[in-house]
Design a protein around this motif. Sequence first.
Motif, short mmCIF file in Angstrom:
data_model
loop_
_atom_site.label_atom_id
_atom_site.label_comp_id
_atom_site.label_asym_id
_atom_site.label_seq_id
_atom_site.Cartn_x
_atom_site.Cartn_y
_atom_site.Cartn_z
N SER A 4 2.38 -8.58 -1.85
CA SER A 4 3.59 -9.01 -2.57
C SER A 4 3.34 -10.28 -3.37
O SER A 4 3.83 -10.44 -4.49
CB SER A 4 4.73 -9.25 -1.59
OG SER A 4 5.02 -8.08 -0.87
N GLN B 250 10.68 -5.62 -2.38
CA GLN B 250 10.50 -4.97 -1.09
C GLN B 250 11.86 -4.78 -0.40
O GLN B 250 12.13 -3.76 0.20
CB GLN B 250 9.59 -5.85 -0.23
CG GLN B 250 8.97 -5.15 0.93
CD GLN B 250 7.81 -5.94 1.52
OE1 GLN B 250 7.31 -6.89 0.93
NE2 GLN B 250 7.37 -5.54 2.69
N ASP C 128 7.20 -2.72 -5.10
CA ASP C 128 6.82 -3.25 -3.79
C ASP C 128 7.40 -2.36 -2.71
O ASP C 128 8.59 -2.43 -2.41
CB ASP C 128 7.32 -4.70 -3.64
CG ASP C 128 6.55 -5.45 -2.56
OD1 ASP C 128 5.90 -4.78 -1.74
OD2 ASP C 128 6.63 -6.69 -2.54
N GLU C 129 6.56 -1.52 -2.16
CA GLU C 129 6.94 -0.59 -1.11
C GLU C 129 8.18 0.24 -1.46
O GLU C 129 9.22 0.12 -0.81
CB GLU C 129 7.15 -1.34 0.22
CG GLU C 129 5.93 -2.19 0.54
CD GLU C 129 5.87 -2.65 1.98
OE1 GLU C 129 6.71 -2.22 2.78
OE2 GLU C 129 4.95 -3.42 2.30
MG LIG Z 1 5.02 -7.33 0.91
#
Ligand SMILES: [Mg+2]
Lengths: 259, 262
Positions: free
Chosen positions: B61, B105, B183-184
């Motif tokens: 991240s 995220q 992010d994810e």
């Molecule tokens: Mg992360």
Amino acid sequence: MAEEIVLPGWKKWLEGIGDQVGFFFRFFRNVFTGGFEWSEFVRQCYEIGYRSIMLVGITSFIMGIVLILQLRPTLVAFGAASMLPKTLSVSFVREIGPVIIAIICAGKIASSIGAELGSMKVTEQLDAMEVSGANPVQYLVVTRIIATTVMVPLLSVLGDAIGLFGGFLALNIRDSMSFNLYFTKVIGSLDFTDFLPALVKTIFFGFAIGFVGCYKGFNSNKGTESVGIAANSAVVTASLWIFVIDAIAVQITSLLFYN
Amino acid sequence: MDQVKEDKEQKNASKKKDEIVISINGLKKSFGTKDVLKDITLDLKRGENVVILGRSGTGKSVTIQCIVGLLKPDGGSLTVFGEEVAEMGEKELKELRMKVGFLFQSGALYDSMTVRENLEFPLTRVLKITDQAEIDKRVEEGLDAVGLLDAIDKLPSDLSGGMRKRAGLARTIVINPEIILYDEPTTGLDPITSREISELILKIQKQNQTSSIIITHDMECARIASDRVLIMDDGKYIAEGSFEELHKSKNKAVAAYFTDIL
Ligand SMILES: [Mg+2]
Ligand SMILES: Nc1ncnc2c1ncn2[C@@H]1O[C@H](COP(=O)(O)OP(=O)(O)OP(=O)(O)O)[C@@H](O)[C@H]1O
């Protein structure tokens, strides 16, 4: 960051001042550049102003009553019971009203702004706004600070009126005085040198409340506990600022008007 | 004449295809005494999807936050569209951010706004679109793509975790960015929705020629959406290749990611 830990207290304090000055200029630049967020401003005025009316009203009402009850014995002892409306109106409008109401607003508004922006920081909403290319200062900070700067003086005027009305009711517990007479006495004893400096002062109070709330929220850390810290230190710092501004204001007004 | 022109256009097109949109070289970032990024080097080509795998807390991240200028790197170079991010002023940074979509995220939905207002926000504030019909159309398209059309007037607090994630994704893609940093994107979603999101990522890439960096722990997502996979460990990339190549790798550290996949 490693050095930050060993920074002596005063240096850190100076850094904090520097940050606040920077934040002030960032706010100021954003007031004049880009579009003004009217709908968010109106929403904030509603949240900040309208939603505080009840609290401000009740507090001022009680303060009006209490002041009359406290002042009465002394003034009666001096045979000056007829001075009660004047004493109340001057002390309430000049000092007690603005300061008490500002402190109440610091507790309610500065803390809620601090907590709201703090939690936006923690949940990355501020970052999200920033990386989207939008301007969080413009949308969140400018609107809130201007809203408090406008609403706190209005609340304060409202609080004055309610407080003086409370005084009228309290006066009628022991003595009896018609509302007309009371009203004439109150208005007659106030002139613009009572009212105007108080109003100007509350504008600064309002600004301080919004500014401190936004600054603390915007600069909170990224843990959940920092939301509470932001809210708490917003109240403490804003209250402190209110007294400092009050002390300065009283110096200026007595130089200008009362000598 | 026409022939020449055509050649030139073809050349331009292929040049455009090989164009490197993000170039990271020797990037370093520390927090206090903790060196998170030690030596990150990565080139992202136009129209390419790169997946980054890596254990929790290795700095994935942090890497993409450096790309959009949220964090300042301590060393190395990082250019987007050929310009050094660290040297950008406020205005350049804003222009960059208009072209880069960023999915947080956590989703990072604006709490005080409905899903619709969340999606409208970048359209009206950043792209400055004023035509309400166009705004409505894009918002609805965006939400439809993530299957959230019926939640359009809900507040984030009334959504489930997965719905929030998808709303965040919709808000990221609604501005049609040239680069998207995910992010994810599928963490916390059920397998069926995860697969739909992975396919959506692929579809966006094909449709708009977007370049993406996708951080994920979801191997299915990596398989579906990636052109290239990087594995990150201890602040560096330790392996790089297509999903199949890495899948066959004998390297233990690499193979560990693929144990569940047959
Ligand atoms: Mg992360
Ligand atoms: N703003 C920050 N301040 C201090 N330390 C940070 C900050 N952001 C990240 N870190 C640290 O950097 C390291 C890497 O964090 P990062 O969020 O990039 O991990 P990640 O690879 O994305 O992990 P995950 O897969 O769990 O999301 C962590 O140890 C974290 O504590």
